[in-house]
Design a protein around this motif. Structure first.
Motif, PDB file in Angstrom:
ATOM      1  N   UNK A 162       0.824  -1.210   0.000  1.00 46.05           N
ATOM      2  CA  UNK A 162       0.000   0.000   0.000  1.00 46.05           C
ATOM      3  C   UNK A 162       0.859   1.262   0.000  1.00 46.05           C
ATOM      4  N   UNK A 163       2.016   1.190   0.600  1.00 45.25           N
ATOM      5  CA  UNK A 163       2.918   2.341   0.600  1.00 45.25           C
ATOM      6  C   UNK A 163       3.374   2.678  -0.820  1.00 45.25           C
ATOM      7  N   UNK A 164       3.442   1.678  -1.682  1.00 45.85           N
ATOM      8  CA  UNK A 164       3.837   1.901  -3.075  1.00 45.85           C
ATOM      9  C   UNK A 164       2.685   2.431  -3.923  1.00 45.85           C
ATOM     10  N   UNK A 165       1.456   2.162  -3.502  1.00 45.66           N
ATOM     11  CA  UNK A 165       0.273   2.554  -4.282  1.00 45.66           C
ATOM     12  C   UNK A 165      -0.733   3.228  -3.351  1.00 45.66           C
ATOM     13  N   UNK A 166      -0.446   4.446  -2.920  1.00 47.34           N
ATOM     14  CA  UNK A 166      -1.255   5.087  -1.889  1.00 47.34           C
ATOM     15  C   UNK A 166      -2.704   5.370  -2.275  1.00 47.34           C
ATOM     16  N   UNK A 167      -3.044   5.322  -3.548  1.00 49.07           N
ATOM     17  CA  UNK A 167      -4.423   5.586  -3.961  1.00 49.07           C
ATOM     18  C   UNK A 167      -5.156   4.335  -4.423  1.00 49.07           C
TER      19      UNK A 167
END
Length: 75
Positions: free
Chosen positions: A37-42
């Motif tokens: 999730x840190x890599x794809x915050x949206x």
């Protein structure tokens, strides 16, 4: 090389998805999913999965915080 960064990020996301899916312990699954999730915050589906995995690991407070953070990010 154009697009190399995006390809690398995609491979990282796929690897973290696999690690989260195959983790033996719910807390480990939640940790791998948090990194993803840190890599794809949206990425709403990924964050919803994080919330589910945190709850499964017994981290109700963490699940609530993750849900609140997602809602704020999507505003």
């Amino acid at each position: 090389v154009a697009g190399g960064g995006a390809e690398h990020a995609g491979r990282c996301v796929a690897a973290l998805d696999a690690l989260g899916t195959t983790a033996a312990e719910p807390a480990d699954a939640a940790r791998w999913t948090a990194r993803r999730c840190a890599l794809t915050p949206l990425d709403e589906p990924a964050h919803r999965l994080l919330i589910e995995r945190l709850a499964a690991a017994g981290d109700r407070a963490g699940a609530l915080v993750a849900g609140r953070d997602l809602a704020e990010r999507l505003r």
